[in-house]
Design an enzyme around this catalytic site. Structure first.
Site, PDB file in Angstrom:
ATOM      1  N   GLN A   1     -20.336 -26.658 131.615  1.00 57.70           N
ATOM      2  CA  GLN A   1     -19.796 -26.238 130.313  1.00 57.70           C
ATOM      3  C   GLN A   1     -20.220 -27.182 129.188  1.00 57.70           C
ATOM      4  OE1 GLN A   1     -18.122 -26.311 133.174  1.00 57.70           O
ATOM      5  NE2 GLN A   1     -16.448 -24.844 133.249  1.00 57.70           N
TER       6      GLN A   1
ATOM      7  N   ARG B   1      -6.459 -17.092 137.346  1.00 57.56           N
ATOM      8  CA  ARG B   1      -6.735 -18.535 137.415  1.00 57.56           C
ATOM      9  C   ARG B   1      -5.389 -19.275 137.308  1.00 57.56           C
ATOM     10  NH1 ARG B   1     -11.431 -20.958 133.855  1.00 57.56           N
ATOM     11  NH2 ARG B   1     -11.486 -22.477 135.562  1.00 57.56           N
TER      12      ARG B   1
ATOM     13  N   ALA C   1      -8.627 -23.038 128.052  1.00 56.75           N
ATOM     14  CA  ALA C   1      -7.201 -22.689 128.165  1.00 56.75           C
ATOM     15  C   ALA C   1      -6.699 -21.721 127.081  1.00 56.75           C
ATOM     16  CB  ALA C   1      -6.372 -23.966 128.214  1.00 56.75           C
TER      17      ALA C   1
ATOM     18  N   ASP D   1      -5.753 -28.422 129.913  1.00 59.38           N
ATOM     19  CA  ASP D   1      -5.355 -27.121 130.466  1.00 59.38           C
ATOM     20  C   ASP D   1      -3.859 -27.037 130.707  1.00 59.38           C
ATOM     21  OD1 ASP D   1      -8.360 -27.469 131.286  1.00 59.38           O
ATOM     22  OD2 ASP D   1      -7.876 -25.332 131.256  1.00 59.38           O
TER      23      ASP D   1
END
Ligand code: MRU
Length: 371
Positions: free
Chosen positions: A217, A110, A69, A258
């Site tokens: 990730q 996004r 983020a 986020d």
């Protein structure tokens, strides 16, 4: 690692991916371009990309070359700076028009991490409120604003790390999900920053890392960062967390965010919600670490947070190799929402807050300015 001029921009890593000095400079402004590490190549290569095209930046965000983020927010701000320095506009009005077009375009990359919209709105406000300046001065101002966002992110990473490290005891065993490290920010990370700080304070900790399907990730980025920081790290598949908690092995969970809604609900990488449910059942404290730029007080509850859905092939395939029938239907949300009552506390640069009492968060200029 150091990058010498533009000549040495790729460092190939040994099979452990070790030997990199942390924190890496994930995203920065270099010689009028955006320099970022292409995170899709980790942990095999540290490749710095110099980006001077907004289209390329949009694709880099979409493909997760730049991800996390705060880093996405910084990319947005630097994108506006890039448009400004490349612009041939010689009136502030013409420049403002280009800035607005760029903001709209990058905002479509996004949808979930609010940092992107926060940074783009801040850049646009800066341009709008200075539209009487000569065009060149306005261009310089936009570069300065974007680099200030980077500096603020660095400072808030350090502050969150200091606050959060107080929650960690010697010999704690910690679980984390996705990547909320230096690669997701301009500096030290959010959730991982807390762990780095605890280690720096001399606490001996062990960290379990969820691999974080579909894009891994945790395996590719978090394990790499933790090992390079010299932290005792164990990688697990996402479906192993429950059994660790059942055995009483996990003391605490730290994750990033986020978007945080006003009622304290938190959107984070898909799989975070199931960890929080497990944590509640097993009485494991569940902490979220997020800067105020991740708070969206325009949104009342997590139900309003837009959740990105990504391509089916991310689930059907692993690193380009298909592992499922070609035509099988796929559901691939990139994030989920953890309800506030499952969260023990949210650690911000302003201190530690109860998620159900976010009205107590000191409404800084940042939050006010965003409205
Ligand atoms: O899809 P990604 O890799 O951008 O998702 C990132 C996360 O979910 C992180 O946990 C979050 O952005 C916090 S990063 C400090």
């Amino acid at each position: 690692m150091s990058v010498q001029g533009d000549r040495r921009k790729t460092q190939y890593l040994n099979e452990n991916g070790l030997g990199v000095k942390m924190p890496v400079e994930t995203i920065s402004w270099k010689n009028g371009k955006i320099r970022y590490i292409d995170q899709t190549l980790l942990p095999h290569k540290v490749k710095f990309v110099d980006c001077s095209s907004i289209k390329k930046l949009w694709t880099a965000i979409k493909r997760l070359e730049i991800r996390g983020a705060p880093a996405i927010g910084i990319a947005g701000a630097l994108g506006v700076a890039l448009v400004a320095v490349k612009s041939k506009a010689n009136t502030p009005k013409a420049l403002l028009k280009e800035v607005r077009k760029c903001v709209k375009y990058l905002a479509s990359s996004r949808p979930t991490a609010v940092n992107l919209f926060w940074a783009l709105a801040r850049m646009e406000r800066r341009a709008r409120s200075n539209d009487s300046l000569p065009a060149q001065d306005l261009k310089n101002l936009l570069v300065a604003e974007a680099t200030e966002i980077i500096d603020e992110d660095k400072a808030s990473c350090r502050a969150m790390a200091r606050h959060g490290a107080k929650l960690i005891k010697n010999y704690d065993v910690i679980l984390t999900h996705c990547n909320a490290g230096g690669l997701a920010t301009a500096d030290y990370g959010t959730a991982l920053g807390v762990l780095f700080e605890a280690k720096r304070e001399g606490k001996r900790i062990k960290v379990y890392v969820d691999e974080t399907r579909p894009l891994l990730q945790g395996a590719r980025l978090t394990a790499w960062e933790l090992l390079n920081e010299g932290i005792d790290t164990t990688l697990i598949c996402d479906n192993m967390a429950a059994s660790l908690m059942a055995k009483g092995i996990i003391d605490k969970i730290f994750v990033g965010a986020d978007r945080v809604a006003f009622n304290g609900d938190v959107a984070n990488k898909i799989g975070t919600y199931s960890l929080a449910v497990l944590a509640k059942y097993h009485k494991v404290p569940f902490y979220v670490v997020a800067p105020l730029s991740t708070f969206d007080f325009n949104i009342k509850t997590g139900r309003e947070i837009p959740i990105e859905e990504r391509s089916a092939d991310e689930v059907r395939c692993v690193f380009g190799k298909r592992v499922a029938p070609r035509n099988v239907k796929v559901y691939n949300p990139a994030f989920d929402v953890t309800p506030a009552p499952l969260i023990t506390a949210i650690i911000t640069e302003k201190g530690i807050f109860q998620p159900t009492r976010l009205e107590l968060v000191n409404k800084t200029d940042e939050i006010k300015r965003r409205r």
